[in-house]
Design an enzyme around this catalytic site. Structure first.
Site, PDB file in Angstrom:
ATOM      1  N   ASP A  20      16.425  -6.307   7.417  1.00 42.59           N
ATOM      2  CA  ASP A  20      15.860  -5.919   8.713  1.00 42.59           C
ATOM      3  C   ASP A  20      15.774  -7.196   9.545  1.00 42.59           C
ATOM      4  OD1 ASP A  20      12.601  -5.115   7.214  1.00 42.59           O
ATOM      5  OD2 ASP A  20      13.551  -7.078   7.467  1.00 42.59           O
ATOM      6  N   ASN A  47      15.682  -9.362  -7.758  1.00 36.92           N
ATOM      7  CA  ASN A  47      15.669  -9.213  -6.299  1.00 36.92           C
ATOM      8  C   ASN A  47      14.801 -10.320  -5.712  1.00 36.92           C
ATOM      9  OD1 ASN A  47      16.425  -7.570  -4.007  1.00 36.92           O
ATOM     10  ND2 ASN A  47      14.320  -6.814  -3.916  1.00 36.92           N
ATOM     11  N   GLU A  67      11.089 -10.778  -6.696  1.00 37.54           N
ATOM     12  CA  GLU A  67      10.477 -11.990  -6.159  1.00 37.54           C
ATOM     13  C   GLU A  67       9.775 -12.850  -7.204  1.00 37.54           C
ATOM     14  OE1 GLU A  67       8.346 -10.892  -2.492  1.00 37.54           O
ATOM     15  OE2 GLU A  67       9.759  -9.245  -2.269  1.00 37.54           O
ATOM     16  N   GLU A 105      17.457  -5.532   1.437  1.00 37.74           N
ATOM     17  CA  GLU A 105      16.311  -5.112   2.268  1.00 37.74           C
ATOM     18  C   GLU A 105      16.469  -5.611   3.705  1.00 37.74           C
ATOM     19  OE1 GLU A 105      12.537  -6.054   0.551  1.00 37.74           O
ATOM     20  OE2 GLU A 105      13.137  -5.556  -1.484  1.00 37.74           O
ATOM     21  N   HIS A 119      15.379 -10.179   4.743  1.00 40.09           N
ATOM     22  CA  HIS A 119      14.385 -10.008   5.831  1.00 40.09           C
ATOM     23  C   HIS A 119      14.584 -11.186   6.783  1.00 40.09           C
ATOM     24  CE1 HIS A 119      12.406  -6.611   3.964  1.00 40.09           C
ATOM     25  NE2 HIS A 119      12.286  -7.279   2.840  1.00 40.09           N
TER      26      HIS A 119
HETATM   27  O1  G3I Z   1       0.083   5.222  -0.120  1.00 35.94           O
HETATM   28  C1  G3I Z   1      -1.113   4.515   0.229  1.00 35.94           C
HETATM   29  C2  G3I Z   1      -2.064   5.438   1.000  1.00 35.94           C
HETATM   30  O2  G3I Z   1      -2.494   6.486   0.134  1.00 35.94           O
HETATM   31  C3  G3I Z   1      -3.269   4.628   1.493  1.00 35.94           C
HETATM   32  O3  G3I Z   1      -4.105   5.470   2.273  1.00 35.94           O
HETATM   33  C4  G3I Z   1      -2.759   3.450   2.327  1.00 35.94           C
HETATM   34  C5  G3I Z   1      -3.880   2.593   2.846  1.00 35.94           C
HETATM   35  O4  G3I Z   1      -4.406   1.852   1.780  1.00 35.94           O
HETATM   36  O5  G3I Z   1      -1.901   2.615   1.517  1.00 35.94           O
HETATM   37  C6  G3I Z   1      -0.747   3.341   1.101  1.00 35.94           C
HETATM   38  O6  G3I Z   1       0.066   2.497   0.307  1.00 35.94           O
HETATM   39  C7  G3I Z   1       0.721   1.500   1.070  1.00 35.94           C
HETATM   40  C8  G3I Z   1       2.240   1.655   0.848  1.00 35.94           C
HETATM   41  O7  G3I Z   1       2.964   0.598   1.506  1.00 35.94           O
HETATM   42  C9  G3I Z   1       2.747   2.998   1.379  1.00 35.94           C
HETATM   43  O8  G3I Z   1       2.583   3.028   2.775  1.00 35.94           O
HETATM   44  C10 G3I Z   1       0.295   0.132   0.537  1.00 35.94           C
HETATM   45  O9  G3I Z   1      -1.072  -0.063   0.855  1.00 35.94           O
HETATM   46  C11 G3I Z   1       1.123  -0.950   1.201  1.00 35.94           C
HETATM   47  O10 G3I Z   1       0.819  -2.217   0.597  1.00 35.94           O
HETATM   48  C12 G3I Z   1       2.616  -0.679   0.942  1.00 35.94           C
HETATM   49  O11 G3I Z   1       3.348  -1.667   1.633  1.00 35.94           O
HETATM   50  C13 G3I Z   1       4.708  -1.797   1.164  1.00 35.94           C
HETATM   51  C14 G3I Z   1       4.874  -3.211   0.576  1.00 35.94           C
HETATM   52  O12 G3I Z   1       6.240  -3.408   0.191  1.00 35.94           O
HETATM   53  C15 G3I Z   1       4.012  -3.419  -0.662  1.00 35.94           C
HETATM   54  O13 G3I Z   1       4.427  -2.536  -1.669  1.00 35.94           O
HETATM   55  C16 G3I Z   1       5.649  -1.608   2.357  1.00 35.94           C
HETATM   56  O14 G3I Z   1       5.594  -0.261   2.810  1.00 35.94           O
HETATM   57  C17 G3I Z   1       7.080  -1.930   1.918  1.00 35.94           C
HETATM   58  O15 G3I Z   1       7.967  -1.875   3.039  1.00 35.94           O
HETATM   59  C18 G3I Z   1       7.123  -3.342   1.342  1.00 35.94           C
HETATM   60  O16 G3I Z   1       8.421  -3.579   0.919  1.00 35.94           O
HETATM   61  C19 G3I Z   1       8.587  -4.852   0.260  1.00 35.94           C
HETATM   62  C20 G3I Z   1       9.555  -4.647  -0.901  1.00 35.94           C
HETATM   63  O17 G3I Z   1       9.025  -3.667  -1.783  1.00 35.94           O
HETATM   64  C21 G3I Z   1       9.809  -5.973  -1.606  1.00 35.94           C
HETATM   65  N1  G3I Z   1      10.311  -6.980  -0.656  1.00 35.94           N
HETATM   66  C22 G3I Z   1       9.412  -7.202   0.506  1.00 35.94           C
HETATM   67  C23 G3I Z   1       9.189  -5.885   1.248  1.00 35.94           C
HETATM   68  C24 G3I Z   1       8.309  -6.105   2.464  1.00 35.94           C
HETATM   69  O18 G3I Z   1       7.033  -6.539   2.073  1.00 35.94           O
END
Ligand code: G3I
Length: 375
Positions: free
Chosen positions: A295, A228, A186, A293, A264
């Site tokens: 959905d 990406n 991005e 990705e 998305h």
């Molecule tokens: O693992 C920690 C956990 O230890 C903690 O307790 C919790 C609460 O703070 O956070 C957890 O990490 C989270 C992680 O997902 C795992 O669940 C992060 O806060 C959260 O920001 C993260 O969100 C991910 C997001 O990308 C940001 O990285 C989403 O699951 C994931 O589906 C999303 O995917 C992105 C792609 O990478 C890029 N394109 C867009 C897509 C959707 O946003």
């Protein structure tokens, strides 16, 4: 009109809730009759051959069609039998959803945590699944994966050293397991068509993207290196900007091999012809293209699952009508989707419901794979 689509997409893509975007219309759970038939195979590599599409697993249909059908995977669910079985019967590729991201695998200057990523990659190796590496560089204001300790580095040479160490360590560790890497995720504005003014651009300059690819190529020579991008499906200017960005990278000799269009989407709102044209325009630059990705929240009030299935059919069609032979979904069961945490439960964006029952969207995916697989 694009605007409603754009609002809906931006609502889903950036984690902001703009006017008019609500997650309160709980999509109808599929009735028994709606659940398409799906054959679940025992885990493990697919049967060597399947000639009757009606009885093939979806993974076998993908293999038969020469299509990479993938899904994002969360390591924390791999101990659930239904999750594993459904995944193994459906996909031939996985993308760690978060486990390879900088904040996950390299949370501190001298702190590494490859455990969760190792779990997914060991699982993939055990079951003959491809692995897509996501991602090495991603920084935006709303949602990203760059740890604060990296964002605190404002000296260009120090940042280059840290990026080089990160890429070299991660890419070398998984050199024989990961098929390709999302080097930069991005790089364009979420809403708009300019370069995102992220930390790497601010410290390293506008040419940081080419530099990231060069560092990755030096870190792991011969690896497939991809860019990406999101929300280009709803913004013609951003789609044109993506083509122009990639064209510039190719012309300056940056080692870029492919582009992921994230996909998305929102059910019933996709301009499939424009999406197909974008795939073709990028492929004309001599690179590979994939949907990375996918959905599709089921938002249609009258026929949520039917319109969702049609949009899955359109999205795969836009890829498979060109040279594109990879579609990766961002998860596969409504029980685990990033969209719930961002917009509230009920948007049901994936081809299996919360109880791992197939929805009409799976039948649409199977139809497209069968059509490509016909001799
Ligand atoms: O693992 C920690 C956990 O230890 C903690 O307790 C919790 C609460 O703070 O956070 C957890 O990490 C989270 C992680 O997902 C795992 O669940 C992060 O806060 C959260 O920001 C993260 O969100 C991910 C997001 O990308 C940001 O990285 C989403 O699951 C994931 O589906 C999303 O995917 C992105 C792609 O990478 C890029 N394109 C867009 C897509 C959707 O946003």
């Amino acid at each position: 009109m694009v605007k409603p689509r754009l609002i809906a997409m931006i609502c889903l893509a950036v984690g902001t809730v703009l006017a008019g975007c609500t997650g309160d219309d709980r999509a109808a759970e599929p009735s028994d009759s709606a659940a398409a038939s799906s054959t679940s195979a025992s885990p493990g590599p697919p049967a060597p051959e399947c000639n009757d599409p009606d009885t093939c697993t979806t993974r076998q249909l993908a293999d038969r069609a020469g299509v990479t059908l993938g899904t994002a995977v969360d390591a924390s669910h791999l101990d659930e039998l239904e999750y594993r079985d459904t995944l193994l019967a459906t996909f031939n590729s996985v993308t760690p959803e978060n486990e390879l991201k900088w904040e996950s695998i390299h949370p501190g200057p001298d702190e590494w945590d490859s455990g969760p990523a190792d779990e997914i990659i060991d699982f993939a190796r055990e079951h003959d699944l491809q692995v897509k590496g996501h991602n090495l560089i991603w920084n935006q204001d709303l949602v990203d994966s760059t740890p604060d300790w990296v964002l605190a580095i404002d000296d260009p040479d120090q940042l280059r050293r840290v990026v080089t160490e990160h890429m070299t360590t991660v890419m070398t560790r998984y050199r024989d397991s990961v098929d390709r890497w999302d080097v930069v995720n991005e790089p364009l504005e979420t809403i708009g068509s300019g370069l995102y003014d992220n930390h790497f651009r601010q410290v390293l300059g506008d040419d940081y993207i080419a530099e990231m690819f060069t560092i990755a190529d030096t870190a792991a020579p011969g690896e497939e290196l991809w860019l990406n991008e999101a929300t280009v499906e709803y913004q013609p200017d951003k789609a044109a900007a993506l083509v122009s960005l990639v064209e510039g990278l190719v012309e300056q000799g940056a080692p870029i091999d492919g582009v992921g269009i994230q996909g998305h989407l929102v059910a019933g709102t996709v301009d499939a012809a424009a999406l197909g044209q974008l795939v073709a325009d990028l492929e004309a630059l001599g690179i590979e293209v994939a949907i990375t990705e996918l959905d599709i929240p089921a938002r249609d009030p009258a026929d949520p699952l039917g319109v969702q299935a049609s949009t899955y059919r359109e999205a795969l069609g836009a890829c498979l009508a060109e040279r594109c032979r990879e579609v990766t979904l961002w998860g596969f069961t409504d029980r685990y989707t990033w969209i719930d945490a961002t917009f509230g439960e009920g948007l049901a964006p994936l081809p299996f419901d919360r109880n791992y029952q197939p929805k009409p969207a799976l039948a649409a995916i199977r139809d497209q794979l069968t059509a490509v697989g016909e001799p």
